[in-house]
Structure formats: structure tokens, C-alpha cells
Design an enzyme around this catalytic site. Structure first.
Site, PDB file in Angstrom:
ATOM      1  N   GLU A 170      -8.172 -17.342   0.615  1.00 56.69           N
ATOM      2  CA  GLU A 170      -8.546 -16.981  -0.746  1.00 56.69           C
ATOM      3  C   GLU A 170      -7.412 -16.262  -1.472  1.00 56.69           C
ATOM      4  O   GLU A 170      -7.081 -16.594  -2.605  1.00 56.69           O
ATOM      5  CB  GLU A 170      -9.790 -16.080  -0.723  1.00 56.69           C
ATOM      6  CG  GLU A 170     -11.063 -16.785  -0.265  1.00 56.69           C
ATOM      7  CD  GLU A 170     -11.633 -17.715  -1.333  1.00 56.69           C
ATOM      8  OE1 GLU A 170     -11.195 -17.628  -2.505  1.00 56.69           O
ATOM      9  OE2 GLU A 170     -12.512 -18.527  -0.993  1.00 56.69           O
ATOM     10  N   LYS A 191     -13.407  -0.550  14.325  1.00 55.68           N
ATOM     11  CA  LYS A 191     -13.122   0.872  14.485  1.00 55.68           C
ATOM     12  C   LYS A 191     -14.423   1.662  14.303  1.00 55.68           C
ATOM     13  O   LYS A 191     -15.387   1.161  13.717  1.00 55.68           O
ATOM     14  CB  LYS A 191     -12.069   1.310  13.472  1.00 55.68           C
ATOM     15  CG  LYS A 191     -10.689   0.735  13.747  1.00 55.68           C
ATOM     16  CD  LYS A 191      -9.655   1.300  12.777  1.00 55.68           C
ATOM     17  CE  LYS A 191      -8.266   0.761  13.082  1.00 55.68           C
ATOM     18  NZ  LYS A 191      -7.228   1.331  12.179  1.00 55.68           N
ATOM     19  N   ALA A 227       8.203   8.106  10.598  1.00 50.25           N
ATOM     20  CA  ALA A 227       9.112   8.371  11.711  1.00 50.25           C
ATOM     21  C   ALA A 227       9.044   9.841  12.122  1.00 50.25           C
ATOM     22  O   ALA A 227       8.996  10.169  13.324  1.00 50.25           O
ATOM     23  CB  ALA A 227      10.539   7.981  11.327  1.00 50.25           C
ATOM     24  N   GLU A 275       3.661  -7.020  10.086  1.00 45.36           N
ATOM     25  CA  GLU A 275       2.246  -6.791  10.364  1.00 45.36           C
ATOM     26  C   GLU A 275       1.427  -7.781   9.540  1.00 45.36           C
ATOM     27  O   GLU A 275       1.533  -7.823   8.313  1.00 45.36           O
ATOM     28  CB  GLU A 275       1.837  -5.367  10.000  1.00 45.36           C
ATOM     29  CG  GLU A 275       0.368  -5.105  10.329  1.00 45.36           C
ATOM     30  CD  GLU A 275      -0.110  -3.744   9.864  1.00 45.36           C
ATOM     31  OE1 GLU A 275      -0.665  -2.997  10.687  1.00 45.36           O
ATOM     32  OE2 GLU A 275       0.073  -3.437   8.663  1.00 45.36           O
ATOM     33  N   ALA A 299     -12.520  -2.213   2.929  1.00 45.45           N
ATOM     34  CA  ALA A 299     -11.292  -1.502   3.300  1.00 45.45           C
ATOM     35  C   ALA A 299     -10.612  -0.893   2.077  1.00 45.45           C
ATOM     36  O   ALA A 299     -10.064   0.210   2.146  1.00 45.45           O
ATOM     37  CB  ALA A 299     -10.338  -2.447   4.023  1.00 45.45           C
ATOM     38  N   SER A 354       8.203   6.522   2.732  1.00 44.25           N
ATOM     39  CA  SER A 354       7.057   6.311   3.613  1.00 44.25           C
ATOM     40  C   SER A 354       7.512   6.053   5.046  1.00 44.25           C
ATOM     41  O   SER A 354       6.899   6.540   6.007  1.00 44.25           O
ATOM     42  CB  SER A 354       6.216   5.132   3.096  1.00 44.25           C
ATOM     43  OG  SER A 354       5.132   4.892   3.952  1.00 44.25           O
TER      44      SER A 354
END
Length: 248
Positions: A59, A133, A75, A160, A172, A70
Site C-alpha cells: 500500500e 511486544k 551511540a 532496517e 504504531a 540521532s
């Protein structure tokens, strides 16, 4: 090579600092190239489905590269040394692609089509659809290595890949906004409602999948006039018709 950071640049010559910035820019550019490679693969699948089947399980597709700030914050949070080598070896979500599908079965279907391509290598796989989760979050997460062909070498860039349904994506997105608004200190009553909303989104996904399966069964039923019409079709047209029916 240490990541350039204005705050700790004392003692570094202007020329060295310029070299560091150039190398970091090349480092970030690799991830943008990796996204372009993966997006090409996804769009090819989407166009193929659309033109051949008049339907695409994909979709929407979006992508992003984390900002340098970020990356550095993550890190530091993970106690990763601020060098390009250490960051590239330990942070795999610098670049991300998200695919939104119509149905739960489509998420696995698209994942299989992409990961079966011989030039992609799966590094990690987390199936939060089968095993959500605790807060109800659902999505299929993959870390895939994408080859990027530079002028003098080939670099394998981790991307990812998130694949989810429209209902999962809506939930989400809402959850992210709430966590951002409350700076991750979300009131318990809101957390409970979010969990309930996740369950409602799952029920909707299951119902829509069932309705789609029922529709596909009805569409596959032979029309009363099919047998008469097919007798007059050329062989190559008849073969194409049968292939299309099997795809539905």
C-alpha cells in the site's frame, strides 16, 4: 576514524576536521544509497503486481536516514565508541524502509520475496506480528544487508526493514506520538488504552483477512458463460486467463 563533533574538536587542525567531516558525509551517503537500492527492489515488486495482477499487496512505502545527532545520541546511550567503524558495526537502524501492506499474509509474502533475492542477506529477524511486544506493538522487523556499488568498491549496507499492515501502522504512529508528547512517561491509563487499541487493530486485521479470503473464493468461482466464451479464445489467451485465476 572518530566522528567529527564540534564539542570535542579542540586540538584537531582545521584540515583534519575537514577530512573527518568529508569521511562522515561519505558514511552517511552510503546509507542513502542503500535505501535507494532497496526502494528500487520494493517498487519493482509493487509495479509488477499492479500491472500483472491489477492488485498490489504493497500500500505505502516510506524511508528515512537517522540524523547525525540521532546517531550520536544512540551511540552514547549504548556506550558505543564515537568512531565510524564502531557505529557501523553496532548500529543497524541508521537507515530504514517501512512497507505498509493490506493484509497480515501480505507482510510475510513481501518479506519472502525480498529476502529470497540472492544479493540481499538477512542479518536479523524479529517477528513482532507472531510475538507482539508487551504494549501490543506488531510489525515484522528485518535487518538486511544491501550491496552498494561504488566507483571503486562494493559496500554492504545494513537497512532496517519494517513490514506491517495499515492497522498496525496506524496504531504504531499513534503510540509514537503519545510517547513523544509525554516524553516516554505515559500515564498508566493511557498505556492500558493503547494495549486495548492494539487488540482492536488485530481483530480488524483478522476480520479483513477473512473477508478478503472469502472474496477471493467467490471471484474464483466459474461464471456460467465462462465455458462457452473460453472455447473461442486463442490458446495463448486461454493460458493467460488460467494463470491469472491461479494468482487470485
Amino acid at each position: 576514524m572518530r566522528v567529527p563533533n564540534v564539542e570535542d574538536s579542540s586540538g584537531v587542525s582545521r584540515a583534519d576536521f575537514a577530512d573527518l567531516r568529508t569521511e562522515f558525509s561519505r558514511f552517511m551517503m552510503l546509507y542513502q544509497f542503500g535505501i535507494s537500492e532497496l526502494m528500487t527492489k520494493v517498487n519493482i515488486l509493487k509495479d509488477e503486481f499492479t500491472h500483472i495482477n491489477q492488485y498490489s499487496p504493497i500500500e505505502h512505502v516510506t524511508s528515512r536516514v537517522k540524523s547525525p545527532d540521532s546517531i550520536l545520541r544512540k551511540a552514547q546511550r549504548l556506550n558505543i565508541p564515537l568512531t565510524i567503524d564502531d557505529i557501523s558495526k553496532n548500529i543497524f537502524d541508521i537507515a530504514g524502509v517501512r512497507i505498509t501492506c493490506s493484509f497480515i499474509s501480505d507482510t510475510y509474502r513481501i518479506a519472502e520475496m525480498l529476502t529470497s533475492q540472492t544479493d540481499l542477506r538477512v542479518i536479523e529477524r524479529e517477528d513482532y506480528i507472531a510475538d507482539p511486544k508487551p504494549n501490543g506493538y506488531k510489525s515484522l522487523h528485518l535487518i538486511v544487508e544491501v550491496p552498494v556499488f561504488m566507483s571503486d568498491r562494493v559496500r554492504h549496507v545494513p537497512i532496517e526493514l519494517q513490514i506491517r499492515t495499515i492497522a498496525m501502522d496506524f496504531w504504531a504512529s499513534l503510540e509514537h506520538k503519545i510517547y513523544y508528547k509525554y516524553n516516554r512517561e505515559v500515564p498508566v491509563e493511557l498505556l492500558d488504552e493503547l494495549t486495548e487499541a492494539a487488540a482492536a487493530a488485530h481483530r480488524l486485521d483478522v476480520k479483513m483477512e477473512r473477508l478478503n479470503d472469502e472474496f477471493a473464493k467467490i471471484k474464483a468461482l466459474p461464471h456460467p458463460d465462462d465455458e462457452i466464451l473460453e472455447q473461442d479464445l486463442p490458446a495463448q489467451f486461454l493460458e493467460a486467463l488460467h494463470l491469472q485465476r491461479r494468482a487470485l
